[in-house]
Design a protein around this motif. Structure first.
Motif, PDB file in Angstrom:
ATOM      1  N   LYS A  34       0.834  -1.205   0.000  1.00 45.09           N
ATOM      2  CA  LYS A  34       0.000   0.000   0.000  1.00 45.09           C
ATOM      3  C   LYS A  34       0.869   1.256   0.000  1.00 45.09           C
ATOM      4  CE  LYS A  34      -3.952   1.777   2.605  1.00 45.09           C
ATOM      5  NZ  LYS A  34      -4.776   1.567   3.803  1.00 45.09           N
ATOM      6  N   ILE A  35       1.929   1.237   0.788  1.00 42.86           N
ATOM      7  CA  ILE A  35       2.856   2.367   0.850  1.00 42.86           C
ATOM      8  C   ILE A  35       3.524   2.566  -0.508  1.00 42.86           C
ATOM      9  CG2 ILE A  35       5.059   3.139   1.844  1.00 42.86           C
ATOM     10  CD1 ILE A  35       4.111   1.833   4.499  1.00 42.86           C
ATOM     11  N   ARG A  38       1.320   4.173  -2.996  1.00 44.53           N
ATOM     12  CA  ARG A  38       1.206   5.618  -2.745  1.00 44.53           C
ATOM     13  C   ARG A  38       2.474   6.365  -3.159  1.00 44.53           C
ATOM     14  NH1 ARG A  38      -2.223   6.808   1.930  1.00 44.53           N
ATOM     15  NH2 ARG A  38      -4.153   5.767   1.383  1.00 44.53           N
ATOM     16  N   GLN A  39       3.583   5.673  -3.117  1.00 43.53           N
ATOM     17  CA  GLN A  39       4.864   6.317  -3.403  1.00 43.53           C
ATOM     18  C   GLN A  39       4.971   6.737  -4.863  1.00 43.53           C
ATOM     19  OE1 GLN A  39       7.990   4.119  -4.485  1.00 43.53           O
ATOM     20  NE2 GLN A  39       9.463   5.757  -4.270  1.00 43.53           N
ATOM     21  N   LYS A  40       4.459   5.918  -5.766  1.00 40.30           N
ATOM     22  CA  LYS A  40       4.573   6.204  -7.204  1.00 40.30           C
ATOM     23  C   LYS A  40       4.036   7.578  -7.594  1.00 40.30           C
ATOM     24  CE  LYS A  40       4.567   1.932  -9.849  1.00 40.30           C
ATOM     25  NZ  LYS A  40       3.689   1.048 -10.625  1.00 40.30           N
ATOM     26  N   PRO A  41       2.757   7.873  -7.294  1.00 38.16           N
ATOM     27  CA  PRO A  41       2.247   9.190  -7.694  1.00 38.16           C
ATOM     28  C   PRO A  41       2.971  10.354  -7.021  1.00 38.16           C
ATOM     29  CG  PRO A  41       0.531   7.917  -6.568  1.00 38.16           C
ATOM     30  CD  PRO A  41       1.722   7.050  -6.688  1.00 38.16           C
ATOM     31  N   ILE A  42       3.395  10.145  -5.778  1.00 36.61           N
ATOM     32  CA  ILE A  42       4.138  11.206  -5.079  1.00 36.61           C
ATOM     33  C   ILE A  42       5.454  11.464  -5.808  1.00 36.61           C
ATOM     34  CG2 ILE A  42       5.306  11.829  -2.923  1.00 36.61           C
ATOM     35  CD1 ILE A  42       3.142  10.206  -1.445  1.00 36.61           C
ATOM     36  N   LEU A  60      13.548   8.564  -2.411  1.00 35.08           N
ATOM     37  CA  LEU A  60      13.582   8.475  -0.955  1.00 35.08           C
ATOM     38  C   LEU A  60      12.537   9.396  -0.327  1.00 35.08           C
ATOM     39  CD1 LEU A  60      14.834   7.366   1.636  1.00 35.08           C
ATOM     40  CD2 LEU A  60      16.540   9.185   1.496  1.00 35.08           C
ATOM     41  N   VAL A  61      12.455  10.608  -0.819  1.00 36.64           N
ATOM     42  CA  VAL A  61      11.482  11.569  -0.295  1.00 36.64           C
ATOM     43  C   VAL A  61      10.063  11.041  -0.487  1.00 36.64           C
ATOM     44  CG1 VAL A  61      10.474  13.859  -0.656  1.00 36.64           C
ATOM     45  CG2 VAL A  61      12.946  13.603  -0.536  1.00 36.64           C
ATOM     46  N   SER A  62       9.781  10.523  -1.674  1.00 32.49           N
ATOM     47  CA  SER A  62       8.426  10.022  -1.948  1.00 32.49           C
ATOM     48  C   SER A  62       8.095   8.818  -1.073  1.00 32.49           C
ATOM     49  CB  SER A  62       8.257   9.691  -3.424  1.00 32.49           C
ATOM     50  OG  SER A  62       9.137   8.675  -3.822  1.00 32.49           O
ATOM     51  N   LEU A  63       9.094   7.967  -0.805  1.00 28.84           N
ATOM     52  CA  LEU A  63       8.858   6.823   0.073  1.00 28.84           C
ATOM     53  C   LEU A  63       8.533   7.292   1.488  1.00 28.84           C
ATOM     54  CD1 LEU A  63       8.825   3.778   0.575  1.00 28.84           C
ATOM     55  CD2 LEU A  63      11.276   3.908   1.013  1.00 28.84           C
ATOM     56  N   ILE A  64       9.305   8.219   2.000  1.00 23.81           N
ATOM     57  CA  ILE A  64       9.068   8.724   3.360  1.00 23.81           C
ATOM     58  C   ILE A  64       7.692   9.380   3.450  1.00 23.81           C
ATOM     59  CG2 ILE A  64       9.831  10.418   5.081  1.00 23.81           C
ATOM     60  CD1 ILE A  64      12.726   9.826   4.098  1.00 23.81           C
ATOM     61  N   LEU A  65       7.329  10.161   2.453  1.00 27.52           N
ATOM     62  CA  LEU A  65       6.022  10.823   2.455  1.00 27.52           C
ATOM     63  C   LEU A  65       4.881   9.804   2.346  1.00 27.52           C
ATOM     64  CD1 LEU A  65       6.793  13.953   0.246  1.00 27.52           C
ATOM     65  CD2 LEU A  65       6.483  13.870   2.736  1.00 27.52           C
ATOM     66  N   ASP A  68       4.428   8.152   5.690  1.00 24.48           N
ATOM     67  CA  ASP A  68       3.740   9.084   6.581  1.00 24.48           C
ATOM     68  C   ASP A  68       2.242   9.110   6.281  1.00 24.48           C
ATOM     69  OD1 ASP A  68       3.910  10.993   8.717  1.00 24.48           O
ATOM     70  OD2 ASP A  68       3.554  12.572   7.219  1.00 24.48           O
ATOM     71  N   ASP A  69       1.868   9.134   5.007  1.00 22.78           N
ATOM     72  CA  ASP A  69       0.446   9.137   4.626  1.00 22.78           C
ATOM     73  C   ASP A  69      -0.280   7.897   5.131  1.00 22.78           C
ATOM     74  OD1 ASP A  69       0.604  11.555   3.349  1.00 22.78           O
ATOM     75  OD2 ASP A  69       0.585  10.728   1.310  1.00 22.78           O
TER      76      ASP A  69
END
Length: 154
Positions: A34-35, A38-42, A60-65, A68-69
């Motif tokens: 699920k994470i 979500r990471q792809k579009p971010i 890395l930033v998109s994974l962390i965000l 968090d989501d």
């Protein structure tokens, strides 16, 4: 340079970022997937806005965000269950290590007549195994009980 960029994008300091990544390692596979969904579009949103930044940093930033989501969606009970499962895994690992040192522990207790506190200090100093004296006592009691029951049955 890249650390400050990551902090700027995530609005999280390094410690909080690492905390999120550690939690990612602990969650079950379905939550990880699920994470990652979500990471792809971010990532693509960040990449379109910041094309001059390296893809690795944006990943890395998109994974962390994304972590968090998804964590914001998890309720407190599910989060606590994840933490509890991780704690039991660590305790099992420590218990397995104690089995490896059982001969040493038994020798120190029976032949050297050391207390469990002294045995814990010995293991920490000479074997780099940090264990509480109460854990050693419980481990000792359990194994000695099993041993005595086995002798009584024969």
């Amino acid at each position: 340079m890249s650390e400050s960029l990551i902090e700027q994008f995530t609005k999280m300091n390094r410690e909080v970022q690492n905390q999120k990544l550690r939690l990612f390692a602990r969650v079950d596979t379905s939550t990880k997937l699920k994470i990652l969904e979500r990471q792809k579009p971010i990532f693509h949103k960040l990449r379109s806005s910041y094309s001059n930044v390296e893809n690795a940093i944006l990943t890395l930033v998109s994974l962390i965000l994304a972590i968090d989501d998804v964590l914001k969606e998890l309720d407190t009970v599910n989060l606590n269950v994840i933490k509890l499962k991780n704690k039991s895994v660590r305790q099992k690992a420590k218990r397995d290590k104690l089995f490896g040192y059982w001969a040493v522990i038994r020798t120190l207790k029976l032949e050297q007549d050391l207390s469990f506190r002294q045995i814990a200090q010995y293991l920490k100093k000479y074997h780099k195994l940090e264990v509480a004296h109460s854990t050693l006592y419980k481990f000792w009691s359990e194994l000695e009980t099993i041993k005595n029951e086995a002798k009584g049955e024969n």
